[in-house]
Design an enzyme around this catalytic site. Structure first.
Site, mmCIF file in Angstrom:
data_model
loop_
_atom_site.group_PDB
_atom_site.id
_atom_site.type_symbol
_atom_site.label_atom_id
_atom_site.label_comp_id
_atom_site.label_asym_id
_atom_site.label_seq_id
_atom_site.Cartn_x
_atom_site.Cartn_y
_atom_site.Cartn_z
ATOM 1 N N SER A 30 0.910 -1.329 0.108
ATOM 2 C CA SER A 30 0.387 0.084 -0.133
ATOM 3 C C SER A 30 0.705 1.215 0.261
ATOM 4 O O SER A 30 0.224 2.161 -0.614
ATOM 5 C CB SER A 30 -1.114 -0.091 1.111
ATOM 6 N N LYS A 43 0.917 3.708 -2.868
ATOM 7 C CA LYS A 43 -0.493 4.274 -3.262
ATOM 8 C C LYS A 43 -0.122 6.235 -3.133
ATOM 9 O O LYS A 43 -0.725 6.956 -3.698
ATOM 10 C CB LYS A 43 -1.554 4.070 -1.449
ATOM 11 N N TYR A 68 -3.205 -2.277 -10.824
ATOM 12 C CA TYR A 68 -2.583 -2.234 -9.187
ATOM 13 C C TYR A 68 -2.002 -2.998 -8.551
ATOM 14 O O TYR A 68 -0.759 -3.030 -7.648
ATOM 15 C CB TYR A 68 -4.078 -1.288 -9.136
ATOM 16 N N TYR A 89 -4.332 2.988 7.782
ATOM 17 C CA TYR A 89 -5.430 2.291 7.854
ATOM 18 C C TYR A 89 -6.883 2.499 8.613
ATOM 19 O O TYR A 89 -6.671 4.306 8.789
ATOM 20 C CB TYR A 89 -5.308 0.596 7.541
ATOM 21 N N VAL A 101 1.139 -3.874 3.812
ATOM 22 C CA VAL A 101 0.780 -5.353 4.839
ATOM 23 C C VAL A 101 1.845 -5.936 4.114
ATOM 24 O O VAL A 101 2.064 -7.096 4.784
ATOM 25 C CB VAL A 101 -0.451 -6.248 4.264
HETATM 26 N N1 GLU Z 1 -1.837 -5.409 -2.349
HETATM 27 C C1 GLU Z 1 -2.313 -5.681 -1.052
HETATM 28 C C2 GLU Z 1 -3.979 -5.960 -1.242
HETATM 29 O O1 GLU Z 1 -4.638 -5.133 -2.068
HETATM 30 C C3 GLU Z 1 -2.203 -3.635 -0.835
HETATM 31 C C4 GLU Z 1 -2.913 -4.158 0.456
HETATM 32 C C5 GLU Z 1 -1.382 -2.847 1.486
HETATM 33 O O2 GLU Z 1 -1.095 -3.458 1.503
HETATM 34 O O3 GLU Z 1 -3.027 -2.080 2.529
HETATM 35 O O4 GLU Z 1 -4.521 -6.032 -0.878
#
Ligand code: GLU
Length: 321
Positions: A78, A81, A202, A254, A272
């Protein structure tokens, strides 16, 4: 050494004092690691060493301090992002970007679909899966994966970033919730590119392999107003940096973002895979890697270490207003 550096804000810690504070943060993080759990919903991530922890600090003069596992490569997840948002702001601008995604904390888990379906047509913010996928759809017709990986390499000052094929395949095989999100966005008529192309891009962006240093460099660019202090290149406009930092602050951890904001108070983003980027004042970029996660999905060691750093170095943004 003072208990904190708050007593005398004009005094900067010496290099030795700074090093001691980072050493203690590392020790505290390492100690906390066994309390977390490695992510396993993407099977490849479950292979990470739960006891691993590394911390890398890079400042605007090129000085660095590092402890622990800073050379291991892991998938950015993430934290991508932040890069996706930076690219969207650069090439689509603020108004267009935020006509496709909102800027509100969701209070829900990163991959939640609930509010998107029930309360809104647009994803709550670019730091959750729905928002990042939507933002990728703004870029997918103009940029391919190699272009976007090139941007990531520049922002992270790391030419060795590549696609982690094993993680990508694992995400691709198990990413049904993200497919559900992309098709929900399509069904609402808001997705801006082909759903399969968007979600595949993504997945690939989440599978970029970085290390703690790459994330420290990303944090440094953000902390330095969008300018790479070593090349002078202004990659992100200052008002876009403000937007990115605001969203990192309010949505980057989060549904723990509020607690992180109160306790640490530094714009940050976790993933994650165990990575975390923090853009602290200084300018100072801090990259952390600890794959044992708390129940929200943040590296438990990284959170612990950042709490210590924030307290000892007065990093909380509202401490220096
Ligand atoms: N590739 C992970 C997903 O989309 C990223 C989640 C994350 O790191 O929060 O579930």
């Amino acid at each position: 050494m003072n208990d904190t550096f708050l007593e005398n804000r004009a005094s900067k810690p010496t290099k030795d004092e700074l090093r001691n504070v980072f050493a203690e943060a590392y020790r505290l993080g390492l100690e906390a690691a066994p309390e977390g759990r490695v992510a396993d919903y993407i099977p490849e991530l479950a292979k990470a060493d739960p006891g691993a922890f590394g911390i890398y600090m890079l400042d605007g003069n090129g000085e660095s301090i590092s402890f622990g596992d800073v050379s291991t490569r892991f998938s950015i997840q993430s934290v991508a992002k932040v890069i996706i948002l930076a690219v969207a702001l650069k090439y689509r601008g603020f108004d267009e970007t935020f006509s496709h995604v909102m800027m509100e904390p969701s209070g829900d888990s990163f991959n939640s679909i609930l509010k998107l379906d029930l309360r809104s047509n647009l994803p709550f913010n670019p730091m959750i899966n729905a928002g990042a996928i939507q933002t990728v759809s703004l870029l997918a017709d103009e940029f391919g994966f190699d272009d976007l990986m090139g941007f990531a390499r520049e922002l992270c000052m790391d030419p060795n970033i590549v696609l982690d094929e094993a993680v990508y395949n694992s995400e691709h095989d198990t990413g049904d919730r993200n497919r559900a999100i992309v098709y929900l966005l399509k069904s609402k008529g808001v997705l801006m590119a082909d759903p399969e192309k968007t979600v595949d891009l993504y997945f690939k962006l989440c599978s970029l392999s970085v290390n703690a240093r790459s994330l420290a460099a990303l944090g440094l660019v953000i902390s330095n107003g969008g300018v790479n202090p070593f090349t002078g290149r202004n990659w992100i406009e200052p008002d876009h940096v403000r937007t990115i930092k605001s969203l990192m602050f309010t949505c980057g951890m989060y549904d723990f973002s509020g607690q992180f904001g109160v306790k640490v108070g530094v714009p940050g983003k976790s993933g994650v895979g165990g990575g975390m980027v923090c853009a602290a004042r200084g300018p100072m970029g801090i990259g952390l890697y600890g794959p044992s996660l708390d129940p929200y999905g943040n590296s438990i060691a990284a959170v612990k270490a950042m709490e210590h750093l924030s307290e000892k170095l007065n990093l909380h943004v509202f401490d220096y207003l």
